[in-house]
Design a protein around this motif. Structure first.
Motif, PDB file in Angstrom:
ATOM      1  N   ARG A 137       0.834  -1.192   0.000  1.00 51.24           N
ATOM      2  CA  ARG A 137       0.000   0.000   0.000  1.00 51.24           C
ATOM      3  C   ARG A 137       0.872   1.247   0.000  1.00 51.24           C
ATOM      4  O   ARG A 137       1.855   1.316   0.739  1.00 51.24           O
ATOM      5  N   PRO A 138       0.509   2.249  -0.803  1.00 50.32           N
ATOM      6  CA  PRO A 138       1.296   3.494  -0.846  1.00 50.32           C
ATOM      7  C   PRO A 138       1.122   4.290   0.436  1.00 50.32           C
ATOM      8  O   PRO A 138       0.037   4.302   1.028  1.00 50.32           O
ATOM      9  N   LEU A 139       2.187   4.956   0.872  1.00 54.11           N
ATOM     10  CA  LEU A 139       2.084   5.842   2.024  1.00 54.11           C
ATOM     11  C   LEU A 139       1.424   7.153   1.623  1.00 54.11           C
ATOM     12  O   LEU A 139       0.715   7.773   2.404  1.00 54.11           O
ATOM     13  N   ASP A 140       1.689   7.605   0.411  1.00 53.61           N
ATOM     14  CA  ASP A 140       1.116   8.846  -0.083  1.00 53.61           C
ATOM     15  C   ASP A 140       0.079   8.515  -1.142  1.00 53.61           C
ATOM     16  O   ASP A 140       0.393   8.335  -2.310  1.00 53.61           O
ATOM     17  N   ALA A 141      -1.188   8.422  -0.717  1.00 48.82           N
ATOM     18  CA  ALA A 141      -2.251   8.084  -1.659  1.00 48.82           C
ATOM     19  C   ALA A 141      -2.497   9.192  -2.668  1.00 48.82           C
ATOM     20  O   ALA A 141      -3.125   8.959  -3.701  1.00 48.82           O
ATOM     21  N   SER A 142      -1.994  10.400  -2.378  1.00 47.59           N
ATOM     22  CA  SER A 142      -2.254  11.527  -3.274  1.00 47.59           C
ATOM     23  C   SER A 142      -1.587  11.326  -4.634  1.00 47.59           C
ATOM     24  O   SER A 142      -2.105  11.779  -5.655  1.00 47.59           O
ATOM     25  N   HIS A 143      -0.439  10.635  -4.658  1.00 49.76           N
ATOM     26  CA  HIS A 143       0.276  10.456  -5.931  1.00 49.76           C
ATOM     27  C   HIS A 143      -0.566   9.630  -6.902  1.00 49.76           C
ATOM     28  O   HIS A 143      -0.744   9.999  -8.068  1.00 49.76           O
ATOM     29  N   GLY A 144      -1.091   8.496  -6.433  1.00 47.85           N
ATOM     30  CA  GLY A 144      -1.907   7.661  -7.307  1.00 47.85           C
ATOM     31  C   GLY A 144      -3.178   8.363  -7.736  1.00 47.85           C
ATOM     32  O   GLY A 144      -3.622   8.236  -8.885  1.00 47.85           O
ATOM     33  N   ALA A 161      -2.672   4.232 -12.788  1.00 43.97           N
ATOM     34  CA  ALA A 161      -2.285   4.990 -11.601  1.00 43.97           C
ATOM     35  C   ALA A 161      -1.748   4.122 -10.468  1.00 43.97           C
ATOM     36  O   ALA A 161      -1.244   4.645  -9.478  1.00 43.97           O
ATOM     37  N   GLY A 162      -1.862   2.792 -10.596  1.00 51.19           N
ATOM     38  CA  GLY A 162      -1.388   1.918  -9.537  1.00 51.19           C
ATOM     39  C   GLY A 162      -2.244   1.998  -8.286  1.00 51.19           C
ATOM     40  O   GLY A 162      -1.732   1.956  -7.158  1.00 51.19           O
ATOM     41  N   ILE A 163      -3.559   2.128  -8.462  1.00 57.57           N
ATOM     42  CA  ILE A 163      -4.478   2.219  -7.348  1.00 57.57           C
ATOM     43  C   ILE A 163      -5.561   1.153  -7.499  1.00 57.57           C
ATOM     44  O   ILE A 163      -5.611   0.451  -8.507  1.00 57.57           O
ATOM     45  N   SER A 164      -6.431   1.037  -6.505  1.00 56.34           N
ATOM     46  CA  SER A 164      -7.512   0.061  -6.592  1.00 56.34           C
ATOM     47  C   SER A 164      -8.637   0.597  -7.467  1.00 56.34           C
ATOM     48  O   SER A 164      -8.738   1.812  -7.710  1.00 56.34           O
ATOM     49  N   VAL A 165      -9.497  -0.313  -7.919  1.00 52.40           N
ATOM     50  CA  VAL A 165     -10.643   0.098  -8.734  1.00 52.40           C
ATOM     51  C   VAL A 165     -11.565   1.000  -7.915  1.00 52.40           C
ATOM     52  O   VAL A 165     -12.125   1.971  -8.436  1.00 52.40           O
ATOM     53  N   GLY A 166     -11.715   0.695  -6.633  1.00 49.72           N
ATOM     54  CA  GLY A 166     -12.548   1.525  -5.767  1.00 49.72           C
ATOM     55  C   GLY A 166     -12.035   2.949  -5.657  1.00 49.72           C
ATOM     56  O   GLY A 166     -12.812   3.910  -5.676  1.00 49.72           O
ATOM     57  N   THR A 167     -10.704   3.091  -5.545  1.00 54.49           N
ATOM     58  CA  THR A 167     -10.114   4.429  -5.484  1.00 54.49           C
ATOM     59  C   THR A 167     -10.292   5.155  -6.812  1.00 54.49           C
ATOM     60  O   THR A 167     -10.575   6.358  -6.845  1.00 54.49           O
ATOM     61  N   ILE A 202      -8.211  14.484  -4.388  1.00 56.14           N
ATOM     62  CA  ILE A 202      -7.438  14.028  -3.232  1.00 56.14           C
ATOM     63  C   ILE A 202      -8.119  14.499  -1.954  1.00 56.14           C
ATOM     64  O   ILE A 202      -8.075  15.687  -1.630  1.00 56.14           O
ATOM     65  N   PRO A 203      -8.794  13.623  -1.197  1.00 49.42           N
ATOM     66  CA  PRO A 203      -9.410  14.027   0.067  1.00 49.42           C
ATOM     67  C   PRO A 203      -8.354  14.534   1.044  1.00 49.42           C
ATOM     68  O   PRO A 203      -7.182  14.151   0.971  1.00 49.42           O
ATOM     69  N   SER A 204      -8.779  15.390   1.948  1.00 46.85           N
ATOM     70  CA  SER A 204      -7.830  15.991   2.888  1.00 46.85           C
ATOM     71  C   SER A 204      -7.096  14.942   3.716  1.00 46.85           C
ATOM     72  O   SER A 204      -5.932  15.114   4.049  1.00 46.85           O
ATOM     73  N   ARG A 205      -7.762  13.823   4.042  1.00 48.21           N
ATOM     74  CA  ARG A 205      -7.111  12.808   4.880  1.00 48.21           C
ATOM     75  C   ARG A 205      -5.989  12.087   4.145  1.00 48.21           C
ATOM     76  O   ARG A 205      -5.176  11.398   4.769  1.00 48.21           O
ATOM     77  N   HIS A 206      -5.943  12.195   2.812  1.00 53.21           N
ATOM     78  CA  HIS A 206      -4.914  11.517   2.036  1.00 53.21           C
ATOM     79  C   HIS A 206      -3.773  12.430   1.640  1.00 53.21           C
ATOM     80  O   HIS A 206      -2.850  12.007   0.962  1.00 53.21           O
ATOM     81  N   ARG A 207      -3.854  13.694   2.026  1.00 51.36           N
ATOM     82  CA  ARG A 207      -2.781  14.606   1.658  1.00 51.36           C
ATOM     83  C   ARG A 207      -1.604  14.424   2.586  1.00 51.36           C
ATOM     84  O   ARG A 207      -1.737  14.074   3.747  1.00 51.36           O
ATOM     85  N   LEU A 208      -0.425  14.723   2.078  1.00 45.08           N
ATOM     86  CA  LEU A 208       0.782  14.665   2.903  1.00 45.08           C
ATOM     87  C   LEU A 208       0.757  15.793   3.908  1.00 45.08           C
ATOM     88  O   LEU A 208       0.005  16.761   3.785  1.00 45.08           O
ATOM     89  N   SER A 209       1.600  15.681   4.911  1.00 45.71           N
ATOM     90  CA  SER A 209       1.709  16.756   5.888  1.00 45.71           C
ATOM     91  C   SER A 209       2.209  18.013   5.205  1.00 45.71           C
ATOM     92  O   SER A 209       2.801  17.986   4.132  1.00 45.71           O
ATOM     93  N   ALA A 210       1.980  19.130   5.856  1.00 42.95           N
ATOM     94  CA  ALA A 210       2.350  20.408   5.250  1.00 42.95           C
ATOM     95  C   ALA A 210       3.826  20.471   4.913  1.00 42.95           C
ATOM     96  O   ALA A 210       4.221  20.954   3.855  1.00 42.95           O
ATOM     97  N   GLY A 211       4.654  19.971   5.842  1.00 39.86           N
ATOM     98  CA  GLY A 211       6.092  20.035   5.576  1.00 39.86           C
ATOM     99  C   GLY A 211       6.508  19.210   4.384  1.00 39.86           C
ATOM    100  O   GLY A 211       7.310  19.627   3.565  1.00 39.86           O
ATOM    101  N   GLN A 212       5.941  17.993   4.253  1.00 41.52           N
ATOM    102  CA  GLN A 212       6.304  17.129   3.132  1.00 41.52           C
ATOM    103  C   GLN A 212       5.824  17.718   1.820  1.00 41.52           C
ATOM    104  O   GLN A 212       6.536  17.720   0.831  1.00 41.52           O
TER     105      GLN A 212
END
Length: 329
Positions: A166-173, A196-202, A217-227
């Motif tokens: 599973r990707p750590l950063d879902a925003s990329h996919g 995109a390398g993601i699931s069909v549901g995504t 990209i839902p807010s819960r899947h975004r990286l932290s501000a610093g990243q």
């Protein structure tokens, strides 16, 4: 053992008897070494000792140091061995997983040290998988990982207990999926997921969000501000096109000039507001650097979060605008 290479797993074959002095005693798992009382108890057993596991390339004991010492204490010339192959790192993971579930219990110090070593050699494993292997809590592994991030390799995905990556950063996919949809709205969900390398549901969620004009990209899947700030720093994009739909910096001024001459924008309040916003956000790399340097350090987290929120709003606007573009046959 999930996460180790297949060659490191024990084979259910008949043991091979080898001279006891050919097997190396190691402190693979136990911080304090073997327990003399446990060795003495095993040595008094009249029956043959169960075979031990040995790492063939190094002849080091993976599981069974106490049995090996007991065999030597009894004066046995040989001991039953089952060999495993693979790397030393994978052998250690196997040793931990076996000792956690059987034999003399590992101490908390043993299990914590094991989790730390597994995390260093197998950073692609999830916190839950490492925790279940080492017999510690997920919070303990997360704390070790957080304290060691500067020393270990940073990866974009982790292997879970179920064997799925599973990707750590879902925003990329999700970003790749949205770009694929904008290029070809007729793609099937399976095709989007594959690209995109993601699931069909995504993939379905991304498409539905774009249809509603929302950020894919839902807010819960975004990286932290610093990243996000580090990855998307304007100073890193001084070159030309940085994405499938980005505009080369040198052409932005020309496009803005054309927009300003469009009567439908010039003579409407909302059109002029759009032009002002576009003009304010069209800066070169040096100007973005000066803006970043001007932010007081105490306000850096706040400004970073506000910038990310603004970026999300611009991304949603881009999705809405592109959805209006007719698709040619």
């Amino acid at each position: 053992m999930i996460g180790t290479s297949p060659g490191t797993r024990s084979r259910d074959t008949s043991p091979t008897f080898v001279p006891v002095d050919q097997v190396a005693e190691t402190r693979l798992v136990r911080v304090a070494g073997s327990c003399p009382d446990h060795v003495s108890a095993l040595a008094q057993c009249p029956d043959d000792l169960p075979p031990i596991l040995v790492h063939r390339p190094t002849m080091q004991v993976i599981d069974g140091v106490h049995r090996l010492r007991a065999a030597k204490l009894r004066g046995d010339a040989t001991i039953g061995v089952r060999f495993v192959d693979g790397t030393e790192e994978d052998a250690f993971v196997l040793a931990v997983s076996i000792n956690v579930t059987q034999g003399l219990p590992l101490t908390l110090a043993d299990r914590t040290a094991a989790a730390s070593r597994i995390l260093s050699s197998h950073p692609h494993l999830s916190d839950r998988l490492i925790a279940s292997t080492a017999g510690v809590s997920t919070k303990t592994v997360a704390a070790i990982r957080q304290g060691s991030t500067g020393e270990m390799t940073q990866l974009n995905a982790r292997l879970g207990r179920d064997g799925k990556v599973r990707p750590l950063d879902a925003s990329h996919g999700r970003t790749m999926a949205s770009q694929a949809i904008m290029k070809n709205p007729d793609l099937s969900l399976r095709e989007i997921a594959r690209i995109a390398g993601i699931s069909v549901g995504t993939a379905r969620d991304v498409r539905e969000r774009m249809r509603r004009g929302e950020d894919p990209i839902p807010s819960r899947h975004r990286l932290s501000a610093g990243q996000r700030a580090e990855k998307n720093a304007p100073g890193d994009n001084t070159g030309g096109d940085t994405g499938a739909h980005s505009t080369p910096r040198a052409e932005r001024g020309r496009f803005l000039l054309s927009l300003r001459t469009d009567p439908s924008l010039r003579f409407s309040e909302i059109g002029r507001a759009l032009l002002r916003l576009l003009d304010a956000n069209t800066l070169d790399a040096a100007q973005w650097d000066r803006l970043a340097a001007a932010v007081p350090q105490r306000w850096s987290p706040v400004v970073a979060d506000l910038a990310l929120d603004c970026a999300a709003d611009w991304s949603a606007l881009a999705c809405r605008v592109r959805a209006q573009v007719p698709v040619s046959a």
